[in-house]
Motif scaffolding. Structure first.
Motif, PDB file in Angstrom:
ATOM      1  N   ILE A 162       0.835  -1.250  -0.083  1.00 50.73           N
ATOM      2  CA  ILE A 162       0.000   0.095  -0.052  1.00 50.73           C
ATOM      3  C   ILE A 162       0.819   1.200  -0.109  1.00 50.73           C
ATOM      4  O   ILE A 162       2.014   1.277   0.826  1.00 50.73           O
ATOM      5  CB  ILE A 162      -0.956  -0.084   1.226  1.00 50.73           C
ATOM      6  N   VAL A 163       0.623   2.206  -0.783  1.00 51.24           N
ATOM      7  CA  VAL A 163       1.167   3.317  -0.899  1.00 51.24           C
ATOM      8  C   VAL A 163       0.310   4.572  -0.635  1.00 51.24           C
ATOM      9  O   VAL A 163      -0.872   4.534  -1.122  1.00 51.24           O
ATOM     10  CB  VAL A 163       1.747   3.703  -2.465  1.00 51.24           C
ATOM     11  N   ILE A 164       0.625   5.502   0.466  1.00 54.40           N
ATOM     12  CA  ILE A 164      -0.240   6.629   0.764  1.00 54.40           C
ATOM     13  C   ILE A 164       0.234   7.884   0.070  1.00 54.40           C
ATOM     14  O   ILE A 164       1.220   8.222   0.480  1.00 54.40           O
ATOM     15  CB  ILE A 164      -0.376   6.690   2.477  1.00 54.40           C
ATOM     16  N   GLY A 165      -0.545   8.381  -0.782  1.00 55.55           N
ATOM     17  CA  GLY A 165      -0.456   9.509  -1.505  1.00 55.55           C
ATOM     18  C   GLY A 165       0.199   9.625  -2.938  1.00 55.55           C
ATOM     19  O   GLY A 165       1.348   8.785  -3.048  1.00 55.55           O
ATOM     20  N   ALA A 166      -0.517   9.992  -3.684  1.00 59.90           N
ATOM     21  CA  ALA A 166      -0.302   9.731  -5.085  1.00 59.90           C
ATOM     22  C   ALA A 166       0.577  11.429  -5.489  1.00 59.90           C
ATOM     23  O   ALA A 166       0.226  11.831  -6.698  1.00 59.90           O
ATOM     24  CB  ALA A 166      -1.489   9.627  -6.041  1.00 59.90           C
ATOM     25  N   GLY A 167       1.638  11.749  -4.832  1.00 57.33           N
ATOM     26  CA  GLY A 167       2.269  12.803  -5.449  1.00 57.33           C
ATOM     27  C   GLY A 167       3.484  12.126  -6.097  1.00 57.33           C
ATOM     28  O   GLY A 167       3.459  10.985  -6.371  1.00 57.33           O
ATOM     29  N   PRO A 168       4.258  12.880  -6.392  1.00 59.63           N
ATOM     30  CA  PRO A 168       5.639  12.226  -7.244  1.00 59.63           C
ATOM     31  C   PRO A 168       6.325  11.092  -6.486  1.00 59.63           C
ATOM     32  O   PRO A 168       6.465  10.260  -7.253  1.00 59.63           O
ATOM     33  CB  PRO A 168       6.557  13.674  -7.502  1.00 59.63           C
ATOM     34  N   ALA A 169       6.509  11.305  -4.948  1.00 58.02           N
ATOM     35  CA  ALA A 169       7.142  10.280  -4.416  1.00 58.02           C
ATOM     36  C   ALA A 169       6.290   9.044  -4.384  1.00 58.02           C
ATOM     37  O   ALA A 169       6.863   7.677  -4.688  1.00 58.02           O
ATOM     38  CB  ALA A 169       7.449  10.472  -2.972  1.00 58.02           C
ATOM     39  N   GLY A 170       4.910   9.141  -4.031  1.00 62.40           N
ATOM     40  CA  GLY A 170       4.029   7.900  -3.891  1.00 62.40           C
ATOM     41  C   GLY A 170       3.471   7.382  -5.224  1.00 62.40           C
ATOM     42  O   GLY A 170       3.927   6.235  -5.332  1.00 62.40           O
ATOM     43  N   VAL A 193       2.404  14.665 -14.891  1.00 66.89           N
ATOM     44  CA  VAL A 193       1.378  14.159 -14.101  1.00 66.89           C
ATOM     45  C   VAL A 193       0.740  12.950 -14.804  1.00 66.89           C
ATOM     46  O   VAL A 193       0.627  11.922 -14.422  1.00 66.89           O
ATOM     47  CB  VAL A 193       0.050  14.863 -13.648  1.00 66.89           C
ATOM     48  N   ASP A 194       0.496  13.329 -16.412  1.00 66.91           N
ATOM     49  CA  ASP A 194      -0.274  12.239 -17.122  1.00 66.91           C
ATOM     50  C   ASP A 194       0.611  11.209 -17.495  1.00 66.91           C
ATOM     51  O   ASP A 194       0.175   9.915 -17.439  1.00 66.91           O
ATOM     52  CB  ASP A 194      -0.801  13.024 -18.270  1.00 66.91           C
ATOM     53  N   THR A 195       1.938  11.602 -17.520  1.00 67.69           N
ATOM     54  CA  THR A 195       2.958  10.489 -17.807  1.00 67.69           C
ATOM     55  C   THR A 195       3.203   9.537 -16.645  1.00 67.69           C
ATOM     56  O   THR A 195       3.243   8.427 -16.793  1.00 67.69           O
ATOM     57  CB  THR A 195       4.422  11.080 -18.108  1.00 67.69           C
ATOM     58  N   LEU A 196       3.288  10.087 -15.493  1.00 70.94           N
ATOM     59  CA  LEU A 196       3.208   9.202 -14.188  1.00 70.94           C
ATOM     60  C   LEU A 196       1.969   8.326 -14.068  1.00 70.94           C
ATOM     61  O   LEU A 196       1.985   7.139 -13.620  1.00 70.94           O
ATOM     62  CB  LEU A 196       3.491  10.021 -13.080  1.00 70.94           C
ATOM     63  N   HIS A 197       0.819   8.946 -14.175  1.00 73.57           N
ATOM     64  CA  HIS A 197      -0.307   8.074 -14.296  1.00 73.57           C
ATOM     65  C   HIS A 197      -0.524   6.832 -15.217  1.00 73.57           C
ATOM     66  O   HIS A 197      -0.743   6.126 -15.088  1.00 73.57           O
ATOM     67  CB  HIS A 197      -1.737   9.213 -14.629  1.00 73.57           C
ATOM     68  N   ALA A 198      -0.025   7.269 -16.423  1.00 72.05           N
ATOM     69  CA  ALA A 198      -0.235   6.360 -17.625  1.00 72.05           C
ATOM     70  C   ALA A 198       0.884   5.195 -17.252  1.00 72.05           C
ATOM     71  O   ALA A 198       0.492   3.912 -17.362  1.00 72.05           O
ATOM     72  CB  ALA A 198       0.270   7.004 -18.862  1.00 72.05           C
ATOM     73  N   GLN A 258      13.221  16.001  -7.114  1.00 72.59           N
ATOM     74  CA  GLN A 258      14.358  14.810  -7.342  1.00 72.59           C
ATOM     75  C   GLN A 258      14.472  13.897  -6.011  1.00 72.59           C
ATOM     76  O   GLN A 258      14.407  12.775  -6.132  1.00 72.59           O
ATOM     77  CB  GLN A 258      15.715  15.326  -7.767  1.00 72.59           C
ATOM     78  N   ILE A 259      14.373  14.840  -5.099  1.00 73.34           N
ATOM     79  CA  ILE A 259      14.201  13.929  -3.806  1.00 73.34           C
ATOM     80  C   ILE A 259      12.869  13.095  -3.681  1.00 73.34           C
ATOM     81  O   ILE A 259      13.241  11.736  -3.250  1.00 73.34           O
ATOM     82  CB  ILE A 259      14.036  14.957  -2.443  1.00 73.34           C
ATOM     83  N   ALA A 260      11.945  13.482  -4.235  1.00 74.87           N
ATOM     84  CA  ALA A 260      10.796  12.649  -4.125  1.00 74.87           C
ATOM     85  C   ALA A 260      10.776  11.412  -5.190  1.00 74.87           C
ATOM     86  O   ALA A 260      10.490  10.367  -4.688  1.00 74.87           O
ATOM     87  CB  ALA A 260       9.755  13.594  -4.750  1.00 74.87           C
ATOM     88  N   TYR A 261      11.513  11.613  -6.257  1.00 73.58           N
ATOM     89  CA  TYR A 261      11.739  10.387  -7.342  1.00 73.58           C
ATOM     90  C   TYR A 261      12.737   9.563  -6.820  1.00 73.58           C
ATOM     91  O   TYR A 261      12.333   8.108  -6.781  1.00 73.58           O
ATOM     92  CB  TYR A 261      12.230  10.905  -8.512  1.00 73.58           C
ATOM     93  N   ALA A 262      13.849   9.811  -6.251  1.00 67.48           N
ATOM     94  CA  ALA A 262      14.746   9.039  -5.758  1.00 67.48           C
ATOM     95  C   ALA A 262      14.427   8.226  -4.426  1.00 67.48           C
ATOM     96  O   ALA A 262      14.373   7.067  -4.409  1.00 67.48           O
ATOM     97  CB  ALA A 262      16.183   9.799  -5.423  1.00 67.48           C
ATOM     98  N   THR A 263      13.831   8.743  -3.565  1.00 65.95           N
ATOM     99  CA  THR A 263      13.395   8.137  -2.125  1.00 65.95           C
ATOM    100  C   THR A 263      12.157   7.114  -2.733  1.00 65.95           C
ATOM    101  O   THR A 263      12.083   6.193  -2.052  1.00 65.95           O
ATOM    102  CB  THR A 263      13.067   9.232  -1.006  1.00 65.95           C
ATOM    103  N   GLY A 264      11.308   7.783  -3.449  1.00 66.45           N
ATOM    104  CA  GLY A 264       9.975   7.009  -3.731  1.00 66.45           C
ATOM    105  C   GLY A 264      10.606   5.832  -4.538  1.00 66.45           C
ATOM    106  O   GLY A 264      10.079   4.815  -4.209  1.00 66.45           O
TER     107      GLY A 264
END
Length: 412
Positions: A7-15, A114-119, A396-402
């Motif tokens: 389960i992931v909580i939060g659909a931002g860049p990290a999530g 956003v659409d790229t990540l969603h796809a 970038q912190i969000a992507y890398a830690t995610g």
């Protein structure tokens, strides 16, 4: 390959990055987002253009972090800024590099990011559920799932990636801090970072809306008379004080804020030393010899700034140019080269781009993003006590830690 339920909580860049990374490893992933669509905050970053990342090497990235940079070594070595650009390009989003190595979508549309990540998530079969998580299920030091308003959902691992306290309207309401604290983690003090600044100076409001380019902004800590920030670039005067790129970056260096602790100095003409500037002023005064000084500086300064500069220099605005003394010129130069703005406070945290503070990184394993207190619990993104300067570094912190959290949760 993993067959874990995550389960992931939060659909931002990290999530979103965490969910995708886990799904790539074969995990069954459910991504909970309380907003109607994913990436609400991401969609408004960079004034709607989205500064995706910074096109720089890992050492440069680390140098631009303002909180706990050493913690990020494992994550950024696993998924670098260059990897981020390759990821988006590989998933169909064309990018471009602009001033300061800032990376943007060619379309200049944050929604395309956003659409790229969603796809990407859709293609991997990630289940996106519009529900608010109310709490964690923890038994004997191990996370077992999450509690929802209408029941529970079990999982083998949970990734908390629900952001900080900035831009509350996008869903960043501090839920992750509550979940982490309830699970035994320390939350370091939460402060705004990359935020506009309030000034107590009465004449600043007269400059509202004035944008300055190619100026140098220097901030001094009055407690020790030390310079905490000095850069050249752009800024903006507002009804409450100052804002703009330079000001947001400066705010990241102003941690323990108190009224009058910090003073900002604006050099309107950083390319000119005082001698050259004096010659320039003399030339303008000669050209407008019989005019009032208030009407004679239009070639040198923005119109809105002239009366404030003259007043601060202690010069009668109706003084004729051909009567201006050397002492008065010196006062003008002092104001042009060192215009002072006394800082009273940060703007509210809701207006900050990112939150400084969060889950204490001492409670998290930097090699996996897993909690040191609760097995199977992971953290990613702004919920952690990590932040950086502007320029794509915070995303970038969000992507890398995610990415690291998602992979670790799937294979552990």
């Amino acid at each position: 390959m993993s067959d874990k339920r995550i389960i992931v909580i939060g659909a931002g860049p990290a999530g979103m990055m965490a969910a995708g990374a886990a799904a790539e490893m074969g995990a069954h992933v459910t991504l909970f987002e309380k907003n109607a669509r994913v990436g609400r905050k991401l969609a408004i970053t960079g004034k709607g253009r989205c500064n995706i990342t910074n096109f720089c090497d890992n050492e440069t990235f680390i140098a631009h972090l303002t909180a706990n940079p050493r913690f990020m070594y494992s994550a950024i070595n696993r998924f670098s800024c260059y990897d981020t650009v390759a990821f988006f390009e590989d998933h169909g989003l064309q990018t471009k590099v602009e001033r300061g190595n800032r990376v943007f979508p060619v379309s200049d549309k944050a929604l395309d990011v956003v659409d790229t990540l969603h796809a990407y998530l859709t293609e991997l079969g990630v289940e996106i559920v519009q529900k608010e998580v109310k709490g964690l299920l923890i038994e004997d030091g191990t996370v077992k799932g999450v509690r929802l308003s209408d029941g529970i959902m079990n999982a083998d691992a949970v990734i908390i990636a629900c952001g900080g306290m900035s831009y509350r309207a996008t869903g960043s309401t501090g839920d992750g801090y509550s979940f982490a604290k309830a699970a035994g983690h320390t939350i370091t003090p939460l402060l705004p970072s990359l935020v506009p600044l309030n000034s107590s100076d009465a004449d600043i409001a007269e400059l509202q809306g004035l944008s300055l380019k190619n100026i140098r902004l220097t901030v001094t800590d009055n407690n020790n008379q030390k310079e905490v920030y000095s850069e050249t670039g752009e800024m903006l005067f507002t009804h409450f004080g100052i804002s703009g790129p330079l000001v947001l970056s400066a705010s990241a260096h102003m941690r323990a804020m108190s009224p009058q602790r910090y003073t900002a100095f604006i050099d309107m003409k950083p390319a000119l030393d005082e001698t050259v500037l004096d010659k320039r002023i003399l030339r303008d005064l000669s050209e407008f010899a019989n005019k009032d000084i208030i009407n004679s500086l239009g070639k040198l300064l923005p119109k809105k700034l002239i009366p404030v500069i003259i007043n601060r220099a202690g010069i009668d605005p109706h003084t004729k140019c051909n009567t201006l003394t050397a002492e008065q010129r010196h006062s003008l130069i002092e104001q042009i080269k060192g215009f002072q703005v006394h800082i009273h406070s940060f703007r509210p945290i809701n207006e900050a781009i990112v939150t400084h503070g969060g889950v204490d990184v001492k409670d998290v394993d930097p090699r996996t993003m897993q909690s040191k207190h609760v097995s199977g619990l992971y953290f990613a993104g702004e919920v952690l006590d990590l932040d950086a300067y502007t320029g794509g570094f915070n995303l970038q912190i969000a992507y890398a830690t995610g990415r690291l959290a998602g992979e670790s949760a799937a294979i552990s």
